[in-house]
Write an enzyme that holds these catalytic residues in place. Structure first.
Site, short mmCIF file in Angstrom:
data_model
loop_
_atom_site.label_atom_id
_atom_site.label_comp_id
_atom_site.label_asym_id
_atom_site.label_seq_id
_atom_site.Cartn_x
_atom_site.Cartn_y
_atom_site.Cartn_z
N TYR A 1 0.79 -1.23 0.00
CA TYR A 1 0.00 0.00 0.00
C TYR A 1 0.82 1.28 0.00
O TYR A 1 0.27 2.37 -0.01
CB TYR A 1 -0.94 -0.01 1.22
N HIS B 1 -7.66 0.00 -6.82
CA HIS B 1 -6.95 -0.65 -5.71
C HIS B 1 -5.49 -0.23 -5.78
O HIS B 1 -4.89 -0.28 -6.86
CB HIS B 1 -7.06 -2.17 -5.81
C1 DQA Z 1 -7.25 -2.70 -1.49
C2 DQA Z 1 -7.10 -4.20 -1.74
C3 DQA Z 1 -8.04 -4.99 -0.88
O1 DQA Z 1 -7.89 -6.38 -1.13
C4 DQA Z 1 -7.73 -4.74 0.59
O2 DQA Z 1 -8.63 -5.45 1.41
C5 DQA Z 1 -7.70 -3.28 0.93
C6 DQA Z 1 -7.12 -2.35 -0.02
C7 DQA Z 1 -6.19 -1.89 -2.26
O3 DQA Z 1 -6.33 -0.67 -2.33
O4 DQA Z 1 -5.23 -2.47 -2.76
O5 DQA Z 1 -8.06 -2.88 2.03
O6 DQA Z 1 -8.52 -2.29 -1.95
#
Ligand code: DQA
Length: 146
Positions: A24, A101
């Site tokens: 992230y 994402h």
């Molecule tokens: C997410 C990916 C999801 O699988 C995860 O549960 C998240 C963040 C992303 O931004 O990569 O909380 O949406």
């Protein structure tokens, strides 16, 4: 008049900065939102932000979205993978929407490959980090303003 885009962050996105940086990155949600505002300025779009860890609050925001925005960028976090309630609410919103994402959900656990909202969205952007939001805004700009 510039188009209004609502950027909706779902569950645990308020914890950016504390989450696994290899997936992230290191930006906090505040910093990410400032970055997104910069992208929107470059594209001549107006952005507004919403984050909640409560599924019902996220659903209600989608119910209101049509009054407040011309398009949606949404990252529902883990809800993406199983929340039929959010899918139904997105259908009610009837706005051009892009799913974002930060991480590459296609290269992670099997369960993250499922998205219950994907087919309601004009595009899905994954694994591009904060730049994915620029891609999403540019796609909406094209959709709304040609
Ligand atoms: C997410 C990916 C999801 O699988 C995860 O549960 C998240 C963040 C992303 O931004 O990569 O909380 O949406």
């Amino acid at each position: 008049m510039s188009s209004r885009i609502a950027v909706l962050h779902g569950v645990n996105l308020d914890q950016l900065g504390r989450r696994d940086a290899s997936h992230y990155g290191t930006l906090t949600l505040d910093q990410l939102e400032r970055t997104i505002t910069g992208f929107a300025d470059e594209l001549g779009l107006r952005v507004q932000f919403f984050q909640s860890n409560f599924e019902g609050a996220f659903v209600e925001q989608l119910h209101r979205a049509g009054e407040m925005a011309d398009g949606l960028v949404l990252n529902p976090g883990a809800w993406t993978h199983y929340s039929w309630a959010i899918r139904d609410a997105l259908e009610i919103a009837r706005l051009p929407s892009v799913e974002v994402h930060l991480s590459d959900v296609h290269q992670r656990e099997e369960w993250r490959r499922v998205s219950v909202i994907r087919d309601l969205c004009i595009e899905t952007v994954a694994g591009r980090g904060p730049d994915g939001y620029r891609d999403a805004l540019a796609r909406l700009q094209k959709e709304l303003n040609g």
